[in-house]
Design an enzyme around this catalytic site. Structure first.
Site, mmCIF file in Angstrom:
data_model
loop_
_atom_site.group_PDB
_atom_site.id
_atom_site.type_symbol
_atom_site.label_atom_id
_atom_site.label_comp_id
_atom_site.label_asym_id
_atom_site.label_seq_id
_atom_site.Cartn_x
_atom_site.Cartn_y
_atom_site.Cartn_z
ATOM 1 N N TRP A 289 26.227 12.951 -0.487
ATOM 2 C CA TRP A 289 26.266 12.688 0.950
ATOM 3 C C TRP A 289 27.298 13.413 1.727
ATOM 4 C CZ3 TRP A 289 30.175 8.665 2.945
ATOM 5 C CH2 TRP A 289 31.384 8.481 2.369
ATOM 6 N N ASP A 290 27.897 14.318 0.981
ATOM 7 C CA ASP A 290 29.050 15.256 1.707
ATOM 8 C C ASP A 290 28.364 16.186 2.532
ATOM 9 O OD1 ASP A 290 29.843 14.330 -1.037
ATOM 10 O OD2 ASP A 290 31.189 16.035 -1.516
ATOM 11 N N GLU B 37 35.004 4.682 -4.934
ATOM 12 C CA GLU B 37 34.248 4.487 -6.209
ATOM 13 C C GLU B 37 35.177 4.016 -7.446
ATOM 14 O OE1 GLU B 37 32.976 8.639 -6.862
ATOM 15 O OE2 GLU B 37 31.282 8.638 -5.597
ATOM 16 N N LYS C 177 39.734 4.431 -3.627
ATOM 17 C CA LYS C 177 39.864 5.767 -3.937
ATOM 18 C C LYS C 177 39.968 6.742 -2.606
ATOM 19 C CE LYS C 177 36.987 9.184 -6.269
ATOM 20 N NZ LYS C 177 35.811 9.806 -6.658
ATOM 21 N N GLN C 178 39.235 6.295 -1.466
ATOM 22 C CA GLN C 178 38.722 7.226 -0.408
ATOM 23 C C GLN C 178 38.530 6.216 0.832
ATOM 24 O OE1 GLN C 178 35.570 8.917 -2.858
ATOM 25 N NE2 GLN C 178 34.923 9.483 -0.917
HETATM 26 C C1 BGC Z 1 33.992 11.297 -4.146
HETATM 27 C C2 BGC Z 1 32.275 11.267 -3.501
HETATM 28 C C3 BGC Z 1 31.893 12.757 -3.301
HETATM 29 C C4 BGC Z 1 31.599 13.556 -4.710
HETATM 30 C C5 BGC Z 1 31.431 14.925 -4.419
HETATM 31 C C6 BGC Z 1 33.635 12.077 -5.394
HETATM 32 O O1 BGC Z 1 34.713 12.443 -5.841
HETATM 33 O O2 BGC Z 1 33.962 9.987 -4.525
HETATM 34 O O3 BGC Z 1 32.360 10.614 -2.419
HETATM 35 O O4 BGC Z 1 30.435 12.709 -2.752
HETATM 36 O O5 BGC Z 1 32.987 13.392 -5.190
HETATM 37 O O6 BGC Z 1 32.144 15.519 -3.594
#
Ligand code: BGC
Length: 764
Positions: free
Chosen positions: A341-342, A481, A594-595
């Protein structure tokens, strides 16, 4: 840094420089100094390929699977290989002493410059200068030039420059190094070398043609078939120019691949170095014209921002959907080149607003894989289309079953079974493109179908809870996550709800304007009004947690019942350290995220939340966020700036310097693509305050105190609008052939009509 290439290299404000050779930084520099043109990505290796460097050359969309845990981008043979010896001693940073060394990535022109002075065991010095570029004009071609001067004594030189087939994919975790191709043909005629390799599993052909031209003090030297040997006097200048082309059977008919590669290289040779350079630079100039951002008051940040933009420009491609942009761009094999999704939520906006044509091609990547997304949905018992969490070439789910956790241990991965939000993220991105461009044709041909199929998926994914009398989406992973297998993640559910409602709105809108177009799509995907009615019934009854616990959005069911462990320790970058006792293994039992998850929602749907709800929710989650993903700081910078968090600028810097300062400690494994795009958004949408509210372009800026002016161009409905944001005013200007053109733009919350061809100054 200026000598042979004095006339070519740009001013300092465009250069990212390396002073001195630090062996342990080699791989980090290779990522930072990557070159590319959307088709080819090439790591910034030293041409002599010193021991422990990682040469990497990638073609957008070329994947293979041999012996890998999951399909991965192929590290193809390396054309940047150049081995020079002086009386048997390799001219190379490991074999010789380095007296002086610097490199400069010229972001303005997409060229990597280098100057090294070597000294051999007799203390005889060699001056070595090089430059190279991957042509922005001819997507199959690269050009490199090297100057060599023995400074203290005459010597015998040998030179080998082939297409190096000894490269491998680095192999993550326990997979080990692996090569994904074998050489099928090698050929030489009239000084042109040809090499063809074929990937093991997918049989993709990768064909190279290259030619070396050598001049001694300006005179051509004949180049033999293999090793070149000659004597050089003290002070004599030798100039090597190498042209190479790379074509794949994904771009040209396999039967014609040889002639395609040969013709590309021959054409480049015929044009010559200077003309190839001029054409390349011209393309770069055009690119920067539409996407440069200047910051008066902070030249250092301005340059770093350019670095982030540069890295997006070298991987944006117009491949009609064959490739998108992976989480590590084309700078390395990290995340195996997979698309997450980035791209849709972090990288795409730069392209939408500066180069919508490229944005369209990149969005087509998903449309072209809609069939696979339908299969994925069906395989799980759902309707419509469900996009894979990680996507490679075919659009199948490509997430590996296990990976390395934050503490380095091997962990099982569940994102492919639970991180559903990507399907709505893609719909959101298509709608974003449409909102800014008004491209009806794209929607009728591609976009609507994706949005409808995504809505259809959500309608089948929700479950009705009789007790709550509401629809739920259970067993998911949100952007956070750290918490797996949760019910009703607010981010996922709000995105799903939006997807359903937007699909209905678009259906109505297009039915009014293009009844034939809509009936064609409806017929194709068998979408009838009854189904839309179903969506309308579900959307308002979907759990969203929007206004719970005193205006704080609940991240998911049961979140507030988890242990609330305060984050009190921070590193040198003011970023959080796990509280004592909390590890990546037990963090799911705490409220630590996490984010950006709820905070991401606050950003994407900025206009639906009240200021109070935004502030309350933001501060609640910002205090509990570990930023263990490079996607997180930029979004906190944007929302934080809006709600008055004094740390907003720090978050911005963290995102801005993610790769320039190797903040995550893994830039060697590739650029953090999402951070590039997030940084751009933090500047433009955060500090510059650009956004869309009820379909109208809006500016509500809040500059950092020391920024005097932020200047950029945004394309809105076909018009490139030049925007200058000052502390207390905004200046807007756009050109149009139609003098009567007017754009509705909301500035400082007041709706204005901005006429064409006249600078508008709007004070706060
Ligand atoms: C993040 C995801 C991201 C992926 C690729 C993961 O660590 O939690 O949101 O899409 O890394 O960058």
């Amino acid at each position: 840094m200026k000598d042979f290439f004095n006339k070519i290299i740009s001013n300092d404000e465009w250069l990212i420089e390396e002073e001195g050779f630090k062996r342990d930084l080699q791989r980090t520099r290779e990522t930072q100094f990557a070159l590319g043109n959307g088709h080819i990505g090439s790591r910034g290796v030293l041409e002599e390929i010193p021991y422990d460097s990682h040469p990497g050359t990638y073609i957008a969309g070329v994947f293979d699977n041999t012996g890998a845990l999951a399909t991965e981008i192929v590290n193809i043979p390396n054309p940047i290989f150049f081995r020079i010896t002086s009386r048997g001693e390799k001219i190379d940073p490991i074999a010789m002493d380095i007296v002086d060394h610097n490199r400069a990535l010229d972001m303005n022109k997409g060229i990597l410059f280098r100057k090294t002075i070597y000294s051999n065991h007799k203390k005889e010095r060699f001056k070595y200068e090089s430059m190279r570029f991957i042509s922005m004009h001819d997507k199959y071609v690269g050009v490199m030039r090297i100057y060599l001067i023995p400074m203290d004594a005459a010597t015998d030189i040998t030179v080998q420059t082939t297409i190096d087939t000894s490269v491998t994919n680095a192999g993550m975790l326990t997979e080990g190094k692996k090569r994904h191709f074998q050489v099928t043909e090698v050929y030489e005629s009239k000084g042109i070398h040809y090499l063809c390799a074929e990937t093991f599993e997918k049989n993709t052909l990768i064909a190279y043609a290259s030619k070396l031209i050598v001049e001694k003090d300006g005179k051509r030297v004949p180049v033999p078939k293999r090793t070149l040997r000659f004597k050089v006097k003290k002070g004599e200048v030798i100039c090597f120019t190498k042209f190479f082309s790379v074509c794949t059977s994904l771009d040209v008919n396999p039967k014609r691949i040889k002639s395609a590669a040969l013709n590309s290289a021959k054409k480049a040779v015929r044009l010559g170095f200077d003309k190839m350079l001029v054409r390349h630079v011209r393309q770069w100039r055009e690119k920067w014209k539409s996407c440069d951002v200047t910051i008066d008051g902070d030249p250092e940040v301005e340059k770093a921002l350019r670095f982030n933009i540069y890295h997006m420009l070298i991987c944006g491609n117009k491949k009609n959907g064959r490739a998108s942009i992976g989480a590590k761009t084309l700078s390395s094999e990290g995340y195996r080149g997979h698309v997450f999704w980035d791209f849709e939520l972090f990288n795409l906006p730069l392209f939408i607003y500066t180069d919508p044509e490229t944005a369209k091609h990149l969005l087509l990547y998903r449309y072209r894989r809609l069939g696979k997304a339908r299969e994925i949905a069906a395989s799980k018992g759902f309707k419509g289309a469900m996009f894979p969490w990680e996507s490679a070439d075919t659009g199948e789910e490509s997430t590996p079953a296990w990976s390395k956790g934050l503490d380095g241990s091997i962990i099982e991965i569940h994102t492919m079974d639970m991180e559903y939000h990507i399907t709505a993220d893609i719909a959101y991105a298509i709608n974003h493109y449409y909102a800014a461009t008004g491209d009806d044709k794209f929607m009728l041909r591609y976009g609507l179908e994706v949005i409808f199929e995504a809505a259809r998926f959500w309608a089948s994914r929700v479950e009705y809870n009789k007790h709550r009398k509401l629809y739920e989406i259970n067993k998911v992973i949100g952007p956070d996550e750290f918490h797996e297998n949760v019910d009703n993640n607010a981010y996922t559910n709000v995105m799903a709800k939006w997807n359903l409602l937007r699909a209905i709105e678009l259906y109505r809108l297009f039915s009014r304007r293009y009844p034939d177009g809509i009936s064609r799509i409806a017929k194709k995907i068998k979408l009838y009004k009854k189904e839309l009615k179903g969506w309308r019934n579900i959307a308002p009854r979907l759990v969203t947690h929007l206004y719970r616990k005193k205006n704080i959005i609940k991240a998911f069911d049961g979140y507030f019942r988890l242990k609330d462990v305060p984050i009190t320790r921070f590193d040198d970058n003011s970023m959080p350290i796990f509280p004592r006792g909390v590890t990546s293994r037990n963090v799911q039992k705490t409220q630590i995220v996490k984010q950006a998850d709820v905070v991401m929602l606050l950003y994407l749907f900025s206009d639906i939340f009240s200021g109070l709800a935004k502030r309350k929710s933001y501060f609640y989650y910002a205090k509990r966020c570990m930023h263990k993903s490079s996607l997180s700081p930029s979004i906190h910078a944007i929302v934080g700036n809006e709600v008055g968090d004094s740390k907003a600028y720090q978050y911005f810097l963290r995102s801005l310097y993610a790769d320039l300062k190797d903040i995550h400690g893994n830039t060697s494994e590739g650029i953090h693509a999402a951070s590039l795009g997030g940084t751009w958004q933090a500047a433009i949408n955060g500090f510059g305050g650009a956004g869309i509210r009820q379909g109208i372009l809006t500016f509500d800026p809040k500059l950092p105190p020391h920024w005097e002016r932020l200047k950029f161009i945004l394309r809105w409905k076909g018009h490139p609008i030049s925007v200058s944001v000052y502390k207390e005013r905004i200046e807007l200007y756009y050109k149009s052939k139609k003098k009567s053109d007017k754009l509705k733009i909301r500035v400082y919350n007041i709706l204005k009509e901005i006429p064409a061809n006249r600078k508008m100054v709007i004070s706060r």
